[in-house]
Design an enzyme around this catalytic site. Sequence first.
Site, PDB file in Angstrom:
ATOM      1  N   ARG A  72      -4.680  -6.363   2.459  1.00  0.00           N
ATOM      2  CA  ARG A  72      -3.625  -7.392   2.443  1.00  0.00           C
ATOM      3  C   ARG A  72      -4.334  -8.738   2.568  1.00  0.00           C
ATOM      4  O   ARG A  72      -4.996  -8.984   3.576  1.00  0.00           O
ATOM      5  CB  ARG A  72      -2.647  -7.177   3.592  1.00  0.00           C
ATOM      6  CG  ARG A  72      -1.719  -8.344   3.805  1.00  0.00           C
ATOM      7  CD  ARG A  72      -0.562  -8.048   4.717  1.00  0.00           C
ATOM      8  NE  ARG A  72       0.414  -7.208   4.053  1.00  0.00           N
ATOM      9  CZ  ARG A  72       1.669  -7.034   4.469  1.00  0.00           C
ATOM     10  NH1 ARG A  72       2.096  -7.669   5.548  1.00  0.00           N
ATOM     11  NH2 ARG A  72       2.485  -6.254   3.817  1.00  0.00           N
ATOM     12  N   HIS A  74       3.075  -7.462  -4.658  1.00  0.00           N
ATOM     13  CA  HIS A  74       3.239  -6.467  -3.570  1.00  0.00           C
ATOM     14  C   HIS A  74       3.633  -5.125  -4.215  1.00  0.00           C
ATOM     15  O   HIS A  74       4.759  -4.653  -4.049  1.00  0.00           O
ATOM     16  CB  HIS A  74       4.307  -6.952  -2.592  1.00  0.00           C
ATOM     17  CG  HIS A  74       4.305  -6.262  -1.256  1.00  0.00           C
ATOM     18  ND1 HIS A  74       3.365  -5.303  -0.895  1.00  0.00           N
ATOM     19  CD2 HIS A  74       5.141  -6.379  -0.191  1.00  0.00           C
ATOM     20  CE1 HIS A  74       3.625  -4.886   0.335  1.00  0.00           C
ATOM     21  NE2 HIS A  74       4.689  -5.511   0.779  1.00  0.00           N
ATOM     22  N   GLN A 134       5.330  -2.085  -2.221  1.00  0.00           N
ATOM     23  CA  GLN A 134       6.737  -2.284  -1.873  1.00  0.00           C
ATOM     24  C   GLN A 134       7.639  -1.830  -3.016  1.00  0.00           C
ATOM     25  O   GLN A 134       8.676  -1.195  -2.801  1.00  0.00           O
ATOM     26  CB  GLN A 134       6.993  -3.776  -1.566  1.00  0.00           C
ATOM     27  CG  GLN A 134       8.408  -4.059  -1.142  1.00  0.00           C
ATOM     28  CD  GLN A 134       8.748  -3.383   0.168  1.00  0.00           C
ATOM     29  OE1 GLN A 134       8.015  -3.521   1.148  1.00  0.00           O
ATOM     30  NE2 GLN A 134       9.857  -2.649   0.211  1.00  0.00           N
ATOM     31  N   ASP A 148      14.483 -11.535  -0.291  1.00  0.00           N
ATOM     32  CA  ASP A 148      13.311 -11.499   0.580  1.00  0.00           C
ATOM     33  C   ASP A 148      13.340 -12.809   1.352  1.00  0.00           C
ATOM     34  O   ASP A 148      14.114 -13.723   1.025  1.00  0.00           O
ATOM     35  CB  ASP A 148      12.033 -11.352  -0.287  1.00  0.00           C
ATOM     36  CG  ASP A 148      10.760 -11.187   0.532  1.00  0.00           C
ATOM     37  OD1 ASP A 148      10.851 -10.927   1.750  1.00  0.00           O
ATOM     38  OD2 ASP A 148       9.662 -11.333  -0.050  1.00  0.00           O
ATOM     39  N   CYS A 172      12.729  -6.041   1.483  1.00  0.00           N
ATOM     40  CA  CYS A 172      11.470  -5.377   1.851  1.00  0.00           C
ATOM     41  C   CYS A 172      11.204  -5.421   3.354  1.00  0.00           C
ATOM     42  O   CYS A 172      10.430  -4.622   3.862  1.00  0.00           O
ATOM     43  CB  CYS A 172      10.309  -5.999   1.084  1.00  0.00           C
ATOM     44  SG  CYS A 172      10.007  -7.732   1.489  1.00  0.00           S
ATOM     45  N   ARG A 177       8.361   3.599   2.151  1.00  0.00           N
ATOM     46  CA  ARG A 177       6.981   3.094   2.063  1.00  0.00           C
ATOM     47  C   ARG A 177       6.015   4.233   2.388  1.00  0.00           C
ATOM     48  O   ARG A 177       4.991   4.414   1.733  1.00  0.00           O
ATOM     49  CB  ARG A 177       6.755   1.937   3.055  1.00  0.00           C
ATOM     50  CG  ARG A 177       7.493   0.656   2.737  1.00  0.00           C
ATOM     51  CD  ARG A 177       6.988  -0.034   1.486  1.00  0.00           C
ATOM     52  NE  ARG A 177       5.570  -0.347   1.521  1.00  0.00           N
ATOM     53  CZ  ARG A 177       5.039  -1.448   2.052  1.00  0.00           C
ATOM     54  NH1 ARG A 177       5.823  -2.365   2.581  1.00  0.00           N
ATOM     55  NH2 ARG A 177       3.717  -1.665   2.036  1.00  0.00           N
TER      56      ARG A 177
HETATM   57  N1   CP Z   1       7.504  -5.009   3.656  1.00  0.00           N
HETATM   58  C1   CP Z   1       6.286  -5.147   4.207  1.00  0.00           C
HETATM   59  O1   CP Z   1       5.256  -5.167   3.519  1.00  0.00           O
HETATM   60  O2   CP Z   1       6.301  -5.226   5.562  1.00  0.00           O
HETATM   61  P1   CP Z   1       5.078  -5.605   6.511  1.00  0.00           P
HETATM   62  O3   CP Z   1       4.736  -7.053   6.255  1.00  0.00           O
HETATM   63  O4   CP Z   1       5.589  -5.368   7.894  1.00  0.00           O
HETATM   64  O5   CP Z   1       3.912  -4.719   6.174  1.00  0.00           O
HETATM   65  N1  NVA Z   2       7.223 -12.284   0.595  1.00  0.00           N
HETATM   66  C1  NVA Z   2       6.883 -11.845   1.927  1.00  0.00           C
HETATM   67  C2  NVA Z   2       6.833 -10.358   1.977  1.00  0.00           C
HETATM   68  C3  NVA Z   2       6.489  -9.765   3.311  1.00  0.00           C
HETATM   69  C4  NVA Z   2       6.410  -8.276   3.284  1.00  0.00           C
HETATM   70  C5  NVA Z   2       5.556 -12.443   2.339  1.00  0.00           C
HETATM   71  O1  NVA Z   2       4.638 -12.532   1.509  1.00  0.00           O
HETATM   72  O2  NVA Z   2       5.445 -12.853   3.493  1.00  0.00           O
END
Ligand code: CP
Ligand code: NVA
Length: 301
Positions: free
Chosen positions: A105, A132, A135, A222, A260, A288
């Site tokens: 990440r 992502h 997701q 989101d 998400c 997930r």
């Molecule tokens: N939806 C998602 O990726 O959640 P987290 O940021 O908690 O991993």
């Molecule tokens: N769009 C959000 C998704 C988190 C899972 C972010 O990037 O923070």
Amino acid sequence: MIKAKDVLTLDELDKKEISQIIELAINLKKELKKDTMKPLLKNKTLAMIFQKPSTRTRISFETGMFQLGGHAINLSAQDLQISRGETIQDTAKTLSRYVDVVMARVYDHATLESLAQNASIPIINGLSNSYHPCQILADLMTVKEKKGKLDGLHLAWIGDGNNVCNSMMIGCSKVGISMSIATPKEFAPDSALVRQCKKNISIDLVQEPKIAAKGADIIVTDTFVSIHDDPKRIKKFLPKFQVNSKLMSSAKDSCIFMHCLPAKRNQEVTSDVIDGPQSVIWDEAENRLHSQKALLASLRI
Ligand code: CP
Ligand code: NVA
């Protein structure tokens, strides 16, 4: 097995591969509930690198590896020598000698591309500023469970044309879900990606949530402020782009609500909608786990 080594955006997978992953995920979910799991990844190790916080991604990947007979190592970027200047390239080469797969990440999507180019093992995107994909595998699995099909449905994305929206466009374009996307003009999704996805599905970009929601089978939103965003941008979204019961009533009666998570309640979605009968967010979060196990089991590791 899928053809691609890495999954960075979701564009690496074709329609058949996505369908196979979803089918496997649904089977793995049943096996877990019946306690008949097979150790598909016995003695395999996943390294997880996090430059940003996570609840779902971290816990679902780690639990998934354990349930498949493997092991996961959780590494914040601060734990690695990257924090002292070791290159991504050298890190990728080193990790390739120890572990079987990496999930990362990151902020800059180019970091993942560099990991993928330099690692001999598969690299999975656990969220970047731009995409992502994991997701969306969970989201498509959830839609398949709830609607019994994917092809021919209509999804309305409301709010920010962000990383999740980008991968959603790719996922929908692969499986034949048409989209309406309502965002403030300056937060529309990447136009080159919209053009690419429009080769397979219709995508209407609008600035009126009500127009996007009309007749939808699925409404998705989101956060308006992603981890990498300036919080001041919220002013551009509220109150117009909030998903509330009035907006939900523009969609089909059978419309489901997805997010998400994490959610900012009463910003992008009201509590009555996210906790209401049309919301499928907890199945979406659970999926997930199952969809990522299916992805891991489909990689060449
Ligand atoms: N939806 C998602 O990726 O959640 P987290 O940021 O908690 O991993
Ligand atoms: N769009 C959000 C998704 C988190 C899972 C972010 O990037 O923070």
